[in-house]
Scaffold this active site. Structure first.
Site, PDB file in Angstrom:
ATOM      1  N   TYR A  70     -12.351  -2.266  -4.119  1.00 40.83           N
ATOM      2  CA  TYR A  70     -12.854  -2.329  -2.535  1.00 40.83           C
ATOM      3  C   TYR A  70     -14.530  -2.358  -2.664  1.00 40.83           C
ATOM      4  CZ  TYR A  70      -8.357  -2.249  -0.530  1.00 40.83           C
ATOM      5  OH  TYR A  70      -6.906  -2.343   0.197  1.00 40.83           O
ATOM      6  N   HIS A  74      -2.275  -5.473   1.433  1.00 36.83           N
ATOM      7  CA  HIS A  74      -3.498  -6.120   1.266  1.00 36.83           C
ATOM      8  C   HIS A  74      -3.231  -7.702   0.988  1.00 36.83           C
ATOM      9  CE1 HIS A  74      -7.536  -7.076  -0.170  1.00 36.83           C
ATOM     10  NE2 HIS A  74      -6.699  -7.863  -1.215  1.00 36.83           N
ATOM     11  N   ASN A 109      -1.946   0.303   6.808  1.00 42.21           N
ATOM     12  CA  ASN A 109      -1.526  -0.960   7.218  1.00 42.21           C
ATOM     13  C   ASN A 109      -0.622  -1.898   6.133  1.00 42.21           C
ATOM     14  OD1 ASN A 109      -3.592  -1.859   5.801  1.00 42.21           O
ATOM     15  ND2 ASN A 109      -4.861  -2.892   7.275  1.00 42.21           N
ATOM     16  N   GLU A 148      -9.822 -10.773  -7.590  1.00 40.03           N
ATOM     17  CA  GLU A 148      -8.889  -9.737  -7.289  1.00 40.03           C
ATOM     18  C   GLU A 148      -7.502  -9.830  -8.268  1.00 40.03           C
ATOM     19  OE1 GLU A 148      -9.943  -8.724  -2.630  1.00 40.03           O
ATOM     20  OE2 GLU A 148      -7.791  -9.672  -3.149  1.00 40.03           O
ATOM     21  N   LYS A 177       0.696  -1.222   0.174  1.00 40.03           N
ATOM     22  CA  LYS A 177      -0.156   0.092  -0.035  1.00 40.03           C
ATOM     23  C   LYS A 177       0.821   1.412   0.068  1.00 40.03           C
ATOM     24  CE  LYS A 177      -4.096  -2.297   2.153  1.00 40.03           C
ATOM     25  NZ  LYS A 177      -4.923  -2.117   3.416  1.00 40.03           N
TER      26      LYS A 177
HETATM   27  P1  ADP Z   1      -8.060  -6.490   5.610  1.00 41.40           P
HETATM   28  O1  ADP Z   1      -7.209  -5.700   4.647  1.00 41.40           O
HETATM   29  O2  ADP Z   1      -7.298  -7.082   6.687  1.00 41.40           O
HETATM   30  O3  ADP Z   1      -8.734  -7.681   4.708  1.00 41.40           O
HETATM   31  P2  ADP Z   1     -10.684  -5.411   5.709  1.00 41.40           P
HETATM   32  O4  ADP Z   1     -11.034  -6.187   4.478  1.00 41.40           O
HETATM   33  O5  ADP Z   1     -11.584  -5.628   6.796  1.00 41.40           O
HETATM   34  O6  ADP Z   1      -9.124  -5.788   6.216  1.00 41.40           O
HETATM   35  O7  ADP Z   1     -10.524  -3.834   5.207  1.00 41.40           O
HETATM   36  C1  ADP Z   1      -9.776  -3.578   4.041  1.00 41.40           C
HETATM   37  C2  ADP Z   1      -9.075  -2.214   4.695  1.00 41.40           C
HETATM   38  O8  ADP Z   1      -9.711  -0.930   4.773  1.00 41.40           O
HETATM   39  C3  ADP Z   1      -8.015  -2.486   5.621  1.00 41.40           C
HETATM   40  O9  ADP Z   1      -6.824  -3.144   5.457  1.00 41.40           O
HETATM   41  C4  ADP Z   1      -7.750  -1.169   6.159  1.00 41.40           C
HETATM   42  O10 ADP Z   1      -6.892  -0.343   5.202  1.00 41.40           O
HETATM   43  C5  ADP Z   1      -9.133  -0.311   5.909  1.00 41.40           C
HETATM   44  N1  ADP Z   1      -9.962  -0.492   7.198  1.00 41.40           N
HETATM   45  C6  ADP Z   1     -10.491  -1.515   7.561  1.00 41.40           C
HETATM   46  N2  ADP Z   1     -11.442  -1.148   8.450  1.00 41.40           N
HETATM   47  C7  ADP Z   1     -10.895   0.021   8.869  1.00 41.40           C
HETATM   48  C8  ADP Z   1     -11.319   1.007   9.919  1.00 41.40           C
HETATM   49  N3  ADP Z   1     -12.442   0.600  10.879  1.00 41.40           N
HETATM   50  N4  ADP Z   1     -11.005   2.365   9.895  1.00 41.40           N
HETATM   51  C9  ADP Z   1     -10.200   2.640   8.972  1.00 41.40           C
HETATM   52  N5  ADP Z   1      -9.713   1.926   7.853  1.00 41.40           N
HETATM   53  C10 ADP Z   1     -10.303   0.818   7.902  1.00 41.40           C
HETATM   54 MG    MG Z   2     -10.096  -7.691   3.371  1.00 41.56          MG
END
Ligand code: ADP
Ligand code: MG
Length: 140
Positions: free
Chosen positions: A51, A117, A114, A128, A11
């Site tokens: 997304y 992905h 974070n 994807e 990212k």
């Molecule tokens: P992952 O990336 O672990 O699969 P998710 O699919 O739940 O997590 O969410 C996609 C992305 O959206 C996350 O990696 C993060 O960058 C962002 N995200 C998810 N939940 C939140 C939140 N509560 N606040 C801010 N950003 C979020």
């Molecule tokens: Mg996810």
């Protein structure tokens, strides 16, 4: 468990800090092989489509803004149990909850920024990979 493919993204928070190599080293160290890779800068339309299951979430708009704020690295990873293995090496979505030694524990800035992905299941991985790569770009 047969060989599997998953979609990985490094990212913008990580490309900005020049740590893409460190992240790829973690993935390769876990036994995952990069069989396709490209650095791109998404337009809003691409981020929204990728997304789209998160549309309606309170963080959706900010997530799209973040994912279009700088270059990202798209990768297809291949290996035994690649989807779960990648998720394990990545660590929990929120770095506060991530296990020691995971990419997110070590490199993530916060819940949004974070660093990586990873697809969350076989159907998601297929979708994807198809969104991000042409067949001819997956070269092994
Ligand atoms: P992952 O990336 O672990 O699969 P998710 O699919 O739940 O997590 O969410 C996609 C992305 O959206 C996350 O990696 C993060 O960058 C962002 N995200 C998810 N939940 C939140 C939140 N509560 N606040 C801010 N950003 C979020
Ligand atoms: Mg996810």
């Amino acid at each position: 468990m047969a060989s599997e493919r998953t979609l990985s993204i490094i990212k913008p928070d990580a490309t900005e800090r020049n740590i893409t190599g460190l992240i790829v080293a973690r993935l390769e160290g876990a036994g995952l092989r990069v069989i396709a890779q490209k650095r791109v800068w998404w337009k809003k339309k691409e981020a929204k489509k990728f997304y789209d299951i998160h549309e309606g979430q309170p963080y959706f708009k900010d997530l799209v803004a973040f994912m279009t704020s700088g270059p990202i690295v798209l990768q297809v990873l291949e290996g035994e149990d690649a989807i779960a293995k990648n998720r394990a090496v990545m660590g929990a979505t929120n770095p506060v909850d991530a296990e020691p030694g995971t990419i997110r524990k070590e490199f993530a800035v916060n819940l949004q920024r974070n660093s990586v992905h990873g697809s969350d299941g076989p159907e998601t991985a297929k979708r994807e990979i198809g969104l991000c790569f042409k067949k001819s770009e997956i070269v092994g």
